[in-house]
Design a protein around this motif. Structure first.
Motif, mmCIF file in Angstrom:
data_model
loop_
_atom_site.group_PDB
_atom_site.id
_atom_site.type_symbol
_atom_site.label_atom_id
_atom_site.label_comp_id
_atom_site.label_asym_id
_atom_site.label_seq_id
_atom_site.Cartn_x
_atom_site.Cartn_y
_atom_site.Cartn_z
ATOM 1 N N VAL A 162 10.998 68.493 -48.083
ATOM 2 C CA VAL A 162 12.382 68.031 -47.936
ATOM 3 C C VAL A 162 12.824 68.137 -46.483
ATOM 4 N N GLY A 163 12.490 69.254 -45.841
ATOM 5 C CA GLY A 163 12.887 69.448 -44.457
ATOM 6 C C GLY A 163 12.285 68.406 -43.525
ATOM 7 N N LEU A 167 14.126 65.483 -41.465
ATOM 8 C CA LEU A 167 13.944 65.353 -40.016
ATOM 9 C C LEU A 167 13.516 63.941 -39.651
ATOM 10 N N ALA A 168 12.616 63.364 -40.454
ATOM 11 C CA ALA A 168 12.158 61.995 -40.189
ATOM 12 C C ALA A 168 13.311 61.003 -40.291
ATOM 13 N N ALA A 224 19.878 66.743 -45.257
ATOM 14 C CA ALA A 224 18.643 67.059 -45.988
ATOM 15 C C ALA A 224 17.933 68.254 -45.359
ATOM 16 N N VAL A 225 17.909 68.301 -44.041
ATOM 17 C CA VAL A 225 17.299 69.448 -43.359
ATOM 18 C C VAL A 225 18.048 70.733 -43.698
ATOM 19 N N LYS A 226 19.367 70.671 -43.693
ATOM 20 C CA LYS A 226 20.175 71.844 -44.020
ATOM 21 C C LYS A 226 19.928 72.295 -45.462
ATOM 22 N N ALA A 228 17.197 71.942 -47.096
ATOM 23 C CA ALA A 228 15.883 72.574 -47.141
ATOM 24 C C ALA A 228 15.920 73.977 -46.547
ATOM 25 N N VAL A 229 16.578 74.121 -45.417
ATOM 26 C CA VAL A 229 16.645 75.426 -44.749
ATOM 27 C C VAL A 229 17.379 76.447 -45.626
ATOM 28 N N ASP A 230 18.473 76.029 -46.239
ATOM 29 C CA ASP A 230 19.272 76.934 -47.087
ATOM 30 C C ASP A 230 18.746 77.019 -48.510
ATOM 31 N N TYR A 231 17.763 76.183 -48.833
ATOM 32 C CA TYR A 231 17.206 76.080 -50.185
ATOM 33 C C TYR A 231 18.315 75.828 -51.212
ATOM 34 N N GLU A 232 19.168 74.874 -50.881
ATOM 35 C CA GLU A 232 20.267 74.485 -51.766
ATOM 36 C C GLU A 232 20.287 72.956 -51.871
ATOM 37 N N PRO A 233 19.670 72.408 -52.938
ATOM 38 C CA PRO A 233 19.558 70.954 -53.075
ATOM 39 C C PRO A 233 20.894 70.218 -53.034
#
Length: 279
Positions: A162-163, A167-168, A224-226, A228-233
């Motif tokens: 996801v991260g 990013l892409a 989407a990066v956030k 992934a980082v926070d692990y909160e879909p």
């Protein structure tokens, strides 16, 4: 006739098909269909900016807006078929290369493949909507984004997937905006046919529209990066929530209004591409 000769003959036939006027017409129809969707999303976002919008500012909202108009069903089918034409044109570029001196390079073919997959998916959702499967095209982009992100995070290394995907998307947004600002689209247009006010109008629509579109993709990828980082879909956002987030900035709804106008202008630019794009 040998298998080699048959294969070579088949390739020549496919090559002629890719160069045909029918495929060119399909591509131009596709650009026009894309223009309609972006103009509608821009109008819906502008309504939201001024507190008058009830539809979501995304593809689903745009399709619902079309469906509510006279001859809406016919228009939906026309949009879907146009997007199929766009997808097929991009697929022809994968096999035979794009227009221009560097159109046969592997990087260009990969970009065409990504565009084929994207427009193929969009065409499928539009045609499904036209056929009566309203959930396919009109579902909330925000809910769809949450669902896809949640499922992806359940996979092995899902957080990384996801991260990196976010990013892409963010990088592609910056790339889209920068290329628009530099007017890189000139090499794809028949510039010799553009004169005076028409050329200036195309440049305004191309630059403003491309920068706005790129900004939306960049912010969408950032969410989407956030997530992934926070692990909160649920922190991943669709187009509608991404657009609404512009209104939460210190500038308020005026930034959303500016982005909305930019997206509508990108729709206008797509109409110009339908007319003057080198196919």
């Amino acid at each position: 006739m040998s298998a080699w000769a048959l294969t070579r003959r088949g390739r020549r036939t496919a090559r002629r098909a890719s160069d045909s006027s029918a495929l060119e017409a399909a591509a131009r129809w596709g650009f026009a269909a894309r223009g309609v969707l972006y103009v509608l999303v821009g109008v819906l976002a502008l309504r939201i900016a001024f507190g008058q919008g009830t539809q979501e500012a995304d593809r689903g909202g745009a399709l619902a807006e079309v469906a509510a108009r006279p001859l809406g069903s016919f228009l939906l089918w026309a949009l879907g078929i146009g997007l199929v034409g766009m997808a097929l044109w991009r697929l022809s570029e994968v096999f035979f290369g794009a227009a221009g001196p560097d159109g046969h390079k592997p990087r260009k073919r990969l970009l065409s493949l990504a565009r084929f997959l994207f427009y193929g998916f969009v065409a499928y959702t539009v045609l499904s909507f036209a056929a009566g499967s309203r959930g396919s095209g009109s579902g909330s982009s925000d809910k769809q984004s949450d669902d896809v992100t949640a499922r992806a995070m359940e996979l092995p290394a899902g957080q990384w997937i996801v991260g990196l995907a976010g990013l892409a998307i963010a990088v592609s947004g910056v790339w889209i905006a920068s290329r628009a600002a530099l007017r890189k689209y000139h090499k794809h247009l028949k510039m010799g046919e553009l004169r005076g006010r028409t050329r200036r109008a195309v440049d305004v629509a191309g630059v403003a529209g491309g920068v706005a579109r790129g900004a939306v993709f960049a912010v969408l990828g950032g969410f989407a990066v956030k997530a992934a980082v926070d692990y909160e879909p649920d922190k991943a956002k669709g187009i509608d929530d991404t657009l609404r987030s512009f209104a939460d900035t210190p500038v308020g709804p005026w930034l959303l209004a500016l982005i909305a106008v930019g997206l509508a202008l990108f729709g206008v630019f797509s109409f110009a591409m339908a007319r003057w794009r080198r196919i």
